[in-house]
Write an enzyme that holds these catalytic residues in place. Sequence first.
Site, PDB file in Angstrom:
ATOM      1  N   ARG A   1       0.861  -1.281   0.076  1.00 52.62           N
ATOM      2  CA  ARG A   1       0.094  -0.150  -0.166  1.00 52.62           C
ATOM      3  C   ARG A   1       0.890   1.366   0.134  1.00 52.62           C
ATOM      4  NH1 ARG A   1      -2.914  -3.433   3.659  1.00 52.62           N
ATOM      5  NH2 ARG A   1      -4.947  -4.004   2.596  1.00 52.62           N
TER       6      ARG A   1
ATOM      7  N   LYS B   1       3.276  11.869 -11.810  1.00 50.76           N
ATOM      8  CA  LYS B   1       2.658  10.735 -12.590  1.00 50.76           C
ATOM      9  C   LYS B   1       3.436   9.465 -12.624  1.00 50.76           C
ATOM     10  CE  LYS B   1       0.128  13.637 -15.739  1.00 50.76           C
ATOM     11  NZ  LYS B   1      -0.073  14.284 -16.974  1.00 50.76           N
TER      12      LYS B   1
ATOM     13  N   GLU C   1      11.513  18.993 -25.575  1.00 46.54           N
ATOM     14  CA  GLU C   1      10.570  19.363 -24.443  1.00 46.54           C
ATOM     15  C   GLU C   1      11.130  20.586 -23.560  1.00 46.54           C
ATOM     16  OE1 GLU C   1       7.841  18.262 -23.130  1.00 46.54           O
ATOM     17  OE2 GLU C   1       7.592  16.249 -23.976  1.00 46.54           O
TER      18      GLU C   1
ATOM     19  N   LYS D   1       8.493  23.807 -15.494  1.00 46.38           N
ATOM     20  CA  LYS D   1       7.472  22.715 -15.555  1.00 46.38           C
ATOM     21  C   LYS D   1       6.913  23.002 -14.228  1.00 46.38           C
ATOM     22  CE  LYS D   1       5.624  18.324 -15.979  1.00 46.38           C
ATOM     23  NZ  LYS D   1       5.744  16.800 -16.536  1.00 46.38           N
TER      24      LYS D   1
ATOM     25  N   GLU E   1      -4.850  19.651 -13.080  1.00 44.45           N
ATOM     26  CA  GLU E   1      -4.853  19.587 -14.567  1.00 44.45           C
ATOM     27  C   GLU E   1      -6.303  20.279 -15.208  1.00 44.45           C
ATOM     28  OE1 GLU E   1      -2.859  16.611 -17.635  1.00 44.45           O
ATOM     29  OE2 GLU E   1      -2.764  15.864 -15.626  1.00 44.45           O
TER      30      GLU E   1
ATOM     31  N   ARG F   1      -2.022  23.922 -16.777  1.00 45.88           N
ATOM     32  CA  ARG F   1      -1.375  22.774 -17.032  1.00 45.88           C
ATOM     33  C   ARG F   1      -1.450  22.315 -18.458  1.00 45.88           C
ATOM     34  NH1 ARG F   1      -0.524  18.162 -12.332  1.00 45.88           N
ATOM     35  NH2 ARG F   1       0.855  16.688 -13.551  1.00 45.88           N
TER      36      ARG F   1
ATOM     37  N   ASN G   1       1.068  21.038 -22.914  1.00 43.47           N
ATOM     38  CA  ASN G   1       0.639  19.965 -24.288  1.00 43.47           C
ATOM     39  C   ASN G   1       0.869  20.635 -25.653  1.00 43.47           C
ATOM     40  OD1 ASN G   1      -0.049  17.898 -22.621  1.00 43.47           O
ATOM     41  ND2 ASN G   1      -2.155  18.978 -22.337  1.00 43.47           N
TER      42      ASN G   1
ATOM     43  N   HIS H   1       1.952  18.705 -28.668  1.00 39.28           N
ATOM     44  CA  HIS H   1       1.496  17.309 -28.296  1.00 39.28           C
ATOM     45  C   HIS H   1       0.477  16.598 -28.849  1.00 39.28           C
ATOM     46  CE1 HIS H   1       4.675  17.828 -25.560  1.00 39.28           C
ATOM     47  NE2 HIS H   1       4.601  16.546 -24.977  1.00 39.28           N
TER      48      HIS H   1
ATOM     49  N   HIS I   1       1.484  13.747 -30.579  1.00 36.69           N
ATOM     50  CA  HIS I   1       0.826  12.188 -30.340  1.00 36.69           C
ATOM     51  C   HIS I   1       0.186  11.537 -31.547  1.00 36.69           C
ATOM     52  CE1 HIS I   1       0.613  13.065 -25.770  1.00 36.69           C
ATOM     53  NE2 HIS I   1       1.664  12.471 -26.151  1.00 36.69           N
TER      54      HIS I   1
ATOM     55  N   HIS J   1       9.639  10.322 -28.777  1.00 36.93           N
ATOM     56  CA  HIS J   1       8.630  11.214 -28.458  1.00 36.93           C
ATOM     57  C   HIS J   1       8.742  12.698 -28.814  1.00 36.93           C
ATOM     58  CE1 HIS J   1       5.543  13.118 -25.894  1.00 36.93           C
ATOM     59  NE2 HIS J   1       6.175  13.516 -25.246  1.00 36.93           N
TER      60      HIS J   1
HETATM   61  N1  LIG Z   1       5.678  10.807 -15.525  1.00 38.76           N
HETATM   62  C1  LIG Z   1       5.989  11.710 -16.493  1.00 38.76           C
HETATM   63  O1  LIG Z   1       5.347  12.976 -16.302  1.00 38.76           O
HETATM   64  C2  LIG Z   1       6.512  11.563 -17.671  1.00 38.76           C
HETATM   65  C3  LIG Z   1       6.798  12.643 -18.555  1.00 38.76           C
HETATM   66  C4  LIG Z   1       7.199  12.436 -19.651  1.00 38.76           C
HETATM   67  C5  LIG Z   1       7.746  11.404 -20.161  1.00 38.76           C
HETATM   68  N2  LIG Z   1       7.258   9.974 -19.691  1.00 38.76           N
HETATM   69  C6  LIG Z   1       7.430   8.592 -19.921  1.00 38.76           C
HETATM   70  O2  LIG Z   1       8.680   8.424 -20.040  1.00 38.76           O
HETATM   71  C7  LIG Z   1       8.919   7.529 -21.037  1.00 38.76           C
HETATM   72  C8  LIG Z   1      10.227   8.072 -21.957  1.00 38.76           C
HETATM   73  O3  LIG Z   1      11.216   8.108 -20.916  1.00 38.76           O
HETATM   74  P1  LIG Z   1      12.745   8.541 -21.874  1.00 38.76           P
HETATM   75  O4  LIG Z   1      12.632   9.309 -22.749  1.00 38.76           O
HETATM   76  O5  LIG Z   1      13.561   8.771 -20.679  1.00 38.76           O
HETATM   77  O6  LIG Z   1      12.990   6.942 -22.460  1.00 38.76           O
HETATM   78  P2  LIG Z   1      13.447   5.603 -21.656  1.00 38.76           P
HETATM   79  O7  LIG Z   1      13.262   5.393 -20.137  1.00 38.76           O
HETATM   80  O8  LIG Z   1      13.069   4.622 -22.565  1.00 38.76           O
HETATM   81  O9  LIG Z   1      14.998   5.689 -21.939  1.00 38.76           O
HETATM   82  C9  LIG Z   1      15.694   5.729 -23.146  1.00 38.76           C
HETATM   83  C10 LIG Z   1      16.761   4.694 -23.391  1.00 38.76           C
HETATM   84  O10 LIG Z   1      17.959   5.244 -22.627  1.00 38.76           O
HETATM   85  C11 LIG Z   1      18.531   4.193 -21.859  1.00 38.76           C
HETATM   86  N3  LIG Z   1      19.153   4.930 -20.728  1.00 38.76           N
HETATM   87  C12 LIG Z   1      18.646   5.706 -19.788  1.00 38.76           C
HETATM   88  N4  LIG Z   1      19.751   6.469 -19.178  1.00 38.76           N
HETATM   89  C13 LIG Z   1      20.833   6.242 -19.890  1.00 38.76           C
HETATM   90  C14 LIG Z   1      22.176   6.661 -19.468  1.00 38.76           C
HETATM   91  N5  LIG Z   1      22.430   7.736 -18.839  1.00 38.76           N
HETATM   92  N6  LIG Z   1      23.029   6.278 -20.264  1.00 38.76           N
HETATM   93  C15 LIG Z   1      22.839   5.414 -21.364  1.00 38.76           C
HETATM   94  N7  LIG Z   1      21.520   5.034 -21.639  1.00 38.76           N
HETATM   95  C16 LIG Z   1      20.646   5.375 -20.806  1.00 38.76           C
HETATM   96  C17 LIG Z   1      17.522   3.544 -21.436  1.00 38.76           C
HETATM   97  O11 LIG Z   1      17.788   2.229 -21.007  1.00 38.76           O
HETATM   98  C18 LIG Z   1      16.508   3.188 -22.797  1.00 38.76           C
HETATM   99  O12 LIG Z   1      17.123   2.314 -23.470  1.00 38.76           O
HETATM  100  C19 LIG Z   1       7.789   7.250 -21.690  1.00 38.76           C
HETATM  101  O13 LIG Z   1       7.205   6.094 -21.070  1.00 38.76           O
HETATM  102  C20 LIG Z   1       6.848   8.344 -21.124  1.00 38.76           C
HETATM  103  O14 LIG Z   1       5.525   7.895 -20.945  1.00 38.76           O
HETATM  104  C21 LIG Z   1       6.506  10.174 -18.249  1.00 38.76           C
END
Ligand SMILES: NC(=O)c1ccc[n+]([C@@H]2O[C@H](COP(=O)([O-])OP(=O)(O)OC[C@H]3O[C@@H](n4cnc5c(N)ncnc54)[C@H](O)[C@@H]3O)[C@@H](O)[C@H]2O)c1
Length: 351
Positions: free
Chosen positions: A114, A136, A178, A213, A223, A227, A231, A234, A238, A255
Amino acid sequence: MESIQSHTYEVHLEELAEAALKQHIAKSDYSKVFVLVDENTKKHCLPIFLKKLGLEVDAVFEIKSGEEHKNISTCSMVWEFLSNNGGDRKSLLINLGGGVLTDLGGFVASTFKRGIGFINIPTTLLSMVDASIGGKTGVDLGVLKNQIGVINQPEMVLVFPEFLKTLAERQIVSGYAEMLKHGLIKDEEYWKALISMDSYTDAACIQKSIAIKNDVVLQDPTEQGLRKILNFGHTLGHAIESYCLENPDKPTLLHGEAIAIGMILEGYLSHELKGLSRLSLQEIKTSFLAHFKPMTFTPEDIATIVELLKYDKKNSHGDINFVLLQAIGKAVTDVTVPEHLFAKAFAYYEE
Ligand SMILES: NC(=O)c1ccc[n+]([C@@H]2O[C@H](COP(=O)([O-])OP(=O)(O)OC[C@H]3O[C@@H](n4cnc5c(N)ncnc54)[C@H](O)[C@@H]3O)[C@@H](O)[C@H]2O)c1
């Protein structure tokens, strides 16, 4: 470098991050400290992290990297790992990775027994400037992104820009999109500074983006209004991202690459509907195309993308609602766009 106060936690950068984590662990009474990594962050980030902090951790668990593993089966493996290794309600989970890992790890921690404490250490540019704020957490349900999850804040977020040295250039540029968005929606001076810089990974810029942000999220935690400006780019971005995913003959876009196109297109709509100057529009297009390879779209592509827009979760009552710019640094929300403008926006993007 100054820390940033979010809802219930702080984001610490560089040396302050080191000190904050050591202090936090020393004063907290954690029964166990677990670290979640993927194969890339295990190789590139974990050794630096352990050395930097001189921290005793109880166990490290590795998950597979990639959006395709951001699902409940991966969560089950992490829940079982925590359970089999004596995790209890006073355990801490440190999530060391990109947005996939911090989203998933945050969700696992929020639901195990929990809810246990978690700390996020984002290791990609996108996760530093975007996923670090807002609370999130969650996973995908089949192809549907982020369908399962909860909003829950970490105990702290630690940002070490040096982790970016091993991140693939393409991933870095994706995160940069971003950051550019943050300038476009909120701060013209920051936008100008970003487009005139050679480095995408400047710590002061990362801090600035997190602060922008954070300001927006704090003013509108549920939201309801402001907020939505996050987007920008986006809505079309998207739709383009999903379209490319579903069509094997189209390139797979990261992305940031998709929203970069989205921001040019929505920049055009801003010019048509909200008075964004021609000069600013041209500056937006040139700046993005300097970093992001242009794509071509057939009339059929455009028609399908416009259809996909209608399913976007941000649209209510069948209207396609957009965030547009009145000027660089000044965004407006809930703008309805007449359908005939989409083809013109794509034509402008490709001209
Ligand atoms: N929670 C939120 O508010 C929020 C906001 C934006 C995106 N997201 C989520 O984030 C995800 C995308 O995240 P991302 O772009 O970080 O991609 P990711 O987490 O897939 O990472 C990209 C790649 O880089 C590798 N990697 C990570 N750090 C590294 C480093 N320092 N050196 C070498 N390789 C490394 C990872 O293993 C992966 O292969 C999506 O699922 C999206 O939904 C969440």
